[in-house]
Motif scaffolding. Structure first.
Motif, PDB file in Angstrom:
ATOM      1  N   SER A 186      38.816  43.586  38.941  1.00 14.96           N
ATOM      2  CA  SER A 186      40.097  43.509  39.663  1.00 14.96           C
ATOM      3  C   SER A 186      40.401  44.951  40.034  1.00 14.96           C
ATOM      4  CB  SER A 186      41.167  42.885  38.762  1.00 14.96           C
ATOM      5  OG  SER A 186      42.324  42.578  39.504  1.00 14.96           O
ATOM      6  N   ASN A 187      39.737  45.425  41.089  1.00 14.57           N
ATOM      7  CA  ASN A 187      39.632  46.864  41.333  1.00 14.57           C
ATOM      8  C   ASN A 187      40.897  47.508  41.874  1.00 14.57           C
ATOM      9  OD1 ASN A 187      38.701  49.030  43.699  1.00 14.57           O
ATOM     10  ND2 ASN A 187      37.780  49.370  41.688  1.00 14.57           N
ATOM     11  N   HIS A 188      41.454  46.891  42.913  1.00 11.06           N
ATOM     12  CA  HIS A 188      42.553  47.599  43.583  1.00 11.06           C
ATOM     13  C   HIS A 188      43.618  46.642  44.105  1.00 11.06           C
ATOM     14  CE1 HIS A 188      39.559  46.588  46.706  1.00 11.06           C
ATOM     15  NE2 HIS A 188      40.604  46.403  47.491  1.00 11.06           N
ATOM     16  N   ASP A 189      44.797  47.197  44.268  1.00  9.85           N
ATOM     17  CA  ASP A 189      45.864  46.531  44.999  1.00  9.85           C
ATOM     18  C   ASP A 189      45.699  46.934  46.472  1.00  9.85           C
ATOM     19  OD1 ASP A 189      48.637  45.267  45.222  1.00  9.85           O
ATOM     20  OD2 ASP A 189      48.970  47.280  46.018  1.00  9.85           O
ATOM     21  N   VAL A 190      45.693  45.961  47.334  1.00 13.21           N
ATOM     22  CA  VAL A 190      45.386  46.225  48.750  1.00 13.21           C
ATOM     23  C   VAL A 190      46.357  47.254  49.345  1.00 13.21           C
ATOM     24  CG1 VAL A 190      45.304  45.147  51.043  1.00 13.21           C
ATOM     25  CG2 VAL A 190      44.283  43.980  49.091  1.00 13.21           C
ATOM     26  N   LEU A 201      49.999  45.448  37.429  1.00 14.04           N
ATOM     27  CA  LEU A 201      49.886  44.777  38.717  1.00 14.04           C
ATOM     28  C   LEU A 201      48.701  43.806  38.723  1.00 14.04           C
ATOM     29  CD1 LEU A 201      51.460  44.927  41.320  1.00 14.04           C
ATOM     30  CD2 LEU A 201      50.044  46.861  42.042  1.00 14.04           C
ATOM     31  N   ALA A 202      47.555  44.272  38.216  1.00  8.45           N
ATOM     32  CA  ALA A 202      46.353  43.425  38.180  1.00  8.45           C
ATOM     33  C   ALA A 202      46.618  42.185  37.329  1.00  8.45           C
ATOM     34  CB  ALA A 202      45.165  44.218  37.629  1.00  8.45           C
ATOM     35  N   MET A 203      47.220  42.397  36.156  1.00  7.37           N
ATOM     36  CA  MET A 203      47.431  41.268  35.241  1.00  7.37           C
ATOM     37  C   MET A 203      48.470  40.299  35.799  1.00  7.37           C
ATOM     38  SD  MET A 203      47.072  42.803  31.369  1.00  7.37           S
ATOM     39  CE  MET A 203      48.261  44.117  31.536  1.00  7.37           C
ATOM     40  N   SER A 204      49.538  40.817  36.423  1.00 11.13           N
ATOM     41  CA  SER A 204      50.564  39.894  36.922  1.00 11.13           C
ATOM     42  C   SER A 204      50.031  39.101  38.111  1.00 11.13           C
ATOM     43  CB  SER A 204      51.864  40.634  37.257  1.00 11.13           C
ATOM     44  OG  SER A 204      51.668  41.455  38.382  1.00 11.13           O
ATOM     45  N   THR A 205      49.194  39.712  38.950  1.00 12.28           N
ATOM     46  CA  THR A 205      48.601  38.979  40.077  1.00 12.28           C
ATOM     47  C   THR A 205      47.708  37.850  39.562  1.00 12.28           C
ATOM     48  OG1 THR A 205      48.606  41.048  41.331  1.00 12.28           O
ATOM     49  CG2 THR A 205      47.300  39.248  42.238  1.00 12.28           C
ATOM     50  N   ALA A 206      46.876  38.168  38.565  1.00 11.27           N
ATOM     51  CA  ALA A 206      45.971  37.144  38.010  1.00 11.27           C
ATOM     52  C   ALA A 206      46.769  36.047  37.304  1.00 11.27           C
ATOM     53  CB  ALA A 206      44.978  37.785  37.045  1.00 11.27           C
ATOM     54  N   ARG A 207      47.760  36.474  36.515  1.00  6.22           N
ATOM     55  CA  ARG A 207      48.551  35.482  35.765  1.00  6.22           C
ATOM     56  C   ARG A 207      49.230  34.495  36.701  1.00  6.22           C
ATOM     57  NH1 ARG A 207      50.401  39.564  31.775  1.00  6.22           N
ATOM     58  NH2 ARG A 207      49.083  39.164  29.954  1.00  6.22           N
ATOM     59  N   SER A 208      49.793  35.014  37.792  1.00  5.96           N
ATOM     60  CA  SER A 208      50.548  34.091  38.643  1.00  5.96           C
ATOM     61  C   SER A 208      49.603  33.123  39.355  1.00  5.96           C
ATOM     62  CB  SER A 208      51.500  34.862  39.559  1.00  5.96           C
ATOM     63  OG  SER A 208      50.987  34.982  40.832  1.00  5.96           O
ATOM     64  N   ALA A 209      48.413  33.589  39.770  1.00 10.12           N
ATOM     65  CA  ALA A 209      47.442  32.670  40.402  1.00 10.12           C
ATOM     66  C   ALA A 209      46.945  31.631  39.397  1.00 10.12           C
ATOM     67  CB  ALA A 209      46.266  33.459  40.973  1.00 10.12           C
ATOM     68  N   LEU A 210      46.707  32.075  38.166  1.00  7.64           N
ATOM     69  CA  LEU A 210      46.219  31.142  37.138  1.00  7.64           C
ATOM     70  C   LEU A 210      47.276  30.091  36.801  1.00  7.64           C
ATOM     71  CD1 LEU A 210      44.355  33.770  34.958  1.00  7.64           C
ATOM     72  CD2 LEU A 210      43.316  31.636  35.740  1.00  7.64           C
ATOM     73  N   ARG A 211      48.521  30.543  36.759  1.00  6.95           N
ATOM     74  CA  ARG A 211      49.613  29.610  36.453  1.00  6.95           C
ATOM     75  C   ARG A 211      49.722  28.557  37.560  1.00  6.95           C
ATOM     76  NH1 ARG A 211      53.896  33.443  35.423  1.00  6.95           N
ATOM     77  NH2 ARG A 211      52.670  34.247  33.703  1.00  6.95           N
ATOM     78  N   LYS A 212      49.656  29.037  38.802  1.00 10.54           N
ATOM     79  CA  LYS A 212      49.727  28.102  39.942  1.00 10.54           C
ATOM     80  C   LYS A 212      48.590  27.097  39.907  1.00 10.54           C
ATOM     81  CE  LYS A 212      52.106  30.855  43.366  1.00 10.54           C
ATOM     82  NZ  LYS A 212      51.757  31.992  44.199  1.00 10.54           N
ATOM     83  N   LEU A 256      36.372  44.277  44.489  1.00  8.20           N
ATOM     84  CA  LEU A 256      37.312  43.150  44.559  1.00  8.20           C
ATOM     85  C   LEU A 256      38.761  43.619  44.405  1.00  8.20           C
ATOM     86  CD1 LEU A 256      36.111  40.026  42.523  1.00  8.20           C
ATOM     87  CD2 LEU A 256      36.117  40.371  45.008  1.00  8.20           C
ATOM     88  N   SER A 257      39.603  43.138  45.288  1.00 13.45           N
ATOM     89  CA  SER A 257      41.044  43.404  45.171  1.00 13.45           C
ATOM     90  C   SER A 257      41.632  42.511  44.074  1.00 13.45           C
ATOM     91  CB  SER A 257      41.734  43.100  46.495  1.00 13.45           C
ATOM     92  OG  SER A 257      41.679  41.697  46.746  1.00 13.45           O
ATOM     93  N   ASN A 258      42.846  42.869  43.657  1.00  8.39           N
ATOM     94  CA  ASN A 258      43.548  42.024  42.678  1.00  8.39           C
ATOM     95  C   ASN A 258      43.687  40.593  43.189  1.00  8.39           C
ATOM     96  OD1 ASN A 258      43.906  44.237  41.041  1.00  8.39           O
ATOM     97  ND2 ASN A 258      46.031  44.626  41.714  1.00  8.39           N
ATOM     98  N   GLU A 259      44.019  40.469  44.471  1.00  5.69           N
ATOM     99  CA  GLU A 259      44.247  39.143  45.049  1.00  5.69           C
ATOM    100  C   GLU A 259      42.968  38.312  45.041  1.00  5.69           C
ATOM    101  OE1 GLU A 259      45.218  42.008  46.259  1.00  5.69           O
ATOM    102  OE2 GLU A 259      47.397  41.872  46.427  1.00  5.69           O
ATOM    103  N   ALA A 260      41.846  38.948  45.432  1.00 10.79           N
ATOM    104  CA  ALA A 260      40.559  38.229  45.458  1.00 10.79           C
ATOM    105  C   ALA A 260      40.151  37.828  44.041  1.00 10.79           C
ATOM    106  CB  ALA A 260      39.486  39.090  46.114  1.00 10.79           C
ATOM    107  N   ALA A 261      40.342  38.754  43.093  1.00 11.83           N
ATOM    108  CA  ALA A 261      39.993  38.455  41.699  1.00 11.83           C
ATOM    109  C   ALA A 261      40.854  37.306  41.171  1.00 11.83           C
ATOM    110  CB  ALA A 261      40.173  39.704  40.839  1.00 11.83           C
ATOM    111  N   ALA A 262      42.148  37.366  41.478  1.00 12.15           N
ATOM    112  CA  ALA A 262      43.071  36.320  40.995  1.00 12.15           C
ATOM    113  C   ALA A 262      42.670  34.963  41.572  1.00 12.15           C
ATOM    114  CB  ALA A 262      44.502  36.679  41.376  1.00 12.15           C
ATOM    115  N   GLY A 263      42.287  34.958  42.855  1.00 16.69           N
ATOM    116  CA  GLY A 263      41.865  33.711  43.486  1.00 16.69           C
ATOM    117  C   GLY A 263      40.628  33.133  42.821  1.00 16.69           C
ATOM    118  N   LEU A 264      39.671  34.009  42.481  1.00 16.67           N
ATOM    119  CA  LEU A 264      38.455  33.529  41.820  1.00 16.67           C
ATOM    120  C   LEU A 264      38.771  33.031  40.408  1.00 16.67           C
ATOM    121  CD1 LEU A 264      35.395  33.083  41.737  1.00 16.67           C
ATOM    122  CD2 LEU A 264      35.138  35.480  41.014  1.00 16.67           C
ATOM    123  N   ALA A 265      39.589  33.796  39.686  1.00 19.38           N
ATOM    124  CA  ALA A 265      39.959  33.371  38.324  1.00 19.38           C
ATOM    125  C   ALA A 265      40.619  31.987  38.369  1.00 19.38           C
ATOM    126  CB  ALA A 265      40.896  34.391  37.682  1.00 19.38           C
ATOM    127  N   ALA A 266      41.518  31.796  39.346  1.00 20.17           N
ATOM    128  CA  ALA A 266      42.192  30.494  39.465  1.00 20.17           C
ATOM    129  C   ALA A 266      41.178  29.397  39.788  1.00 20.17           C
ATOM    130  CB  ALA A 266      43.266  30.567  40.551  1.00 20.17           C
TER     131      ALA A 266
END
Ligand SMILES: [Zn+2]
Ligand SMILES: [Zn+2]
Length: 272
Positions: free
Chosen positions: A162-166, A223-234, A189-199
């Protein structure tokens, strides 16, 4: 996670029958210190697996294998690029089968090609042949390729770049060519891309997600953790075990059941 980021990566995976190190992106002295900090011994490692040849993943490979007699497993192209054979220790190098799985130290190792500006970057899934526990490891990747989510099915643990915030990358201090490389399709991988894959790979049996290779300039662990958490929750994931690996220090080990701390017995565990 002995350490992860653009200045070095090394991940220790313990299984029922042995331990493997994924990447040796630190010099031998630093690696020895990281093992020490984790209260572990490099002599416990039964094999080194390399994701790709970039210095932050392989700079310590040849010297570490000489010093601790680790056999190296990697794709043929990565081995050629790293040139670990130059270490002068014959018979310590094994090519991962281009098709299908390889058995290494009690793990079934499957691999999958990742889009990255290296010769042959690979994601790994290690399945503990004793317990059946599965950990997926996805480090440098410019985007999420077709088929990767399917490759990462039924994981107990996921380690994911989860490398960077865009926006931080776009507005940050990197020169334009470096911004293009990092944010490009063969970069990181951006945070968003990583979060999408994790989800996409989340399921009831997924116990924990460890975010890795975070940029110290263009990201924050929060930032990385909150992006992933919210995608996983969704996506309906009910657990909350999302953490971020550090560049400078080992993380506490993550057990196959998602708990964090020293292993009570020899179960699958990541780092220390
Ligand atoms: Zn890297
Ligand atoms: Zn790389």
């Amino acid at each position: 996670m002995l350490g992860s980021g653009s200045r070095g990566n090394a991940i220790l995976v313990d299984g029922s029958a042995g331990s493997v190190l994924i990447d040796a992106g630190f010099g031998v002295r630093t690696l020895a210190k990281r093992f020490d900090a984790a209260q572990r011994n490099p002599g416990d490692v039964g094999a080194l697996l390399l994701t790709h040849e970039h210095v932050d993943h392989a700079c310590g490979a040849a010297a570490a294998c000489d010093r601790w007699s680790w056999p190296v497993h990697a794709s043929a192209a990565t081995l050629a690029a790293v040139n670990v054979q130059a270490s002068g220790a014959p018979g310590i190098v094994a090519v991962l089968s281009p098709q299908g799985a390889t058995s290494v130290c009690g793990f079934t190792v499957d691999h999958f090609p990742l889009p990255h500006d290296a010769t042959d970057c690979r994601a790994f899934v290690l399945t503990d042949e004793g317990s059946g526990a599965r950990v997926g490891i996805v480090l440098d990747a410019g985007h999420v390729p077709n088929g990767l989510a399917g490759f990462l099915e039924r994981l107990d643990l996921l380690v994911l770049e989860s490398n960077h915030d865009v926006e931080m990358l776009a507005n940050g201090p990197y020169p334009w060519p470096l911004k293009q490389r990092v944010g490009g399709g063969e970069g990181h991988l951006s945070n968003e891309a990583a979060a999408g894959l994790a989800a996409a790979v989340s399921h009831r049996g997924l116990r924990s997600v460890v975010l890795a290779h975070l940029s110290e300039t263009n990201n924050t662990p929060e930032l990385a953790m909150s992006t992933a958490r919210s995608a996983l929750r969704k996506a309906g994931w009910k657990r909350d075990s999302v953490m971020a690996a550090l560049q400078r220090l080992p993380l506490s080990p993550v057990q196959a059941d998602g708990s964090v701390g020293r292993p009570a017995s020899t179960q699958l565990a990541l780092g220390l």
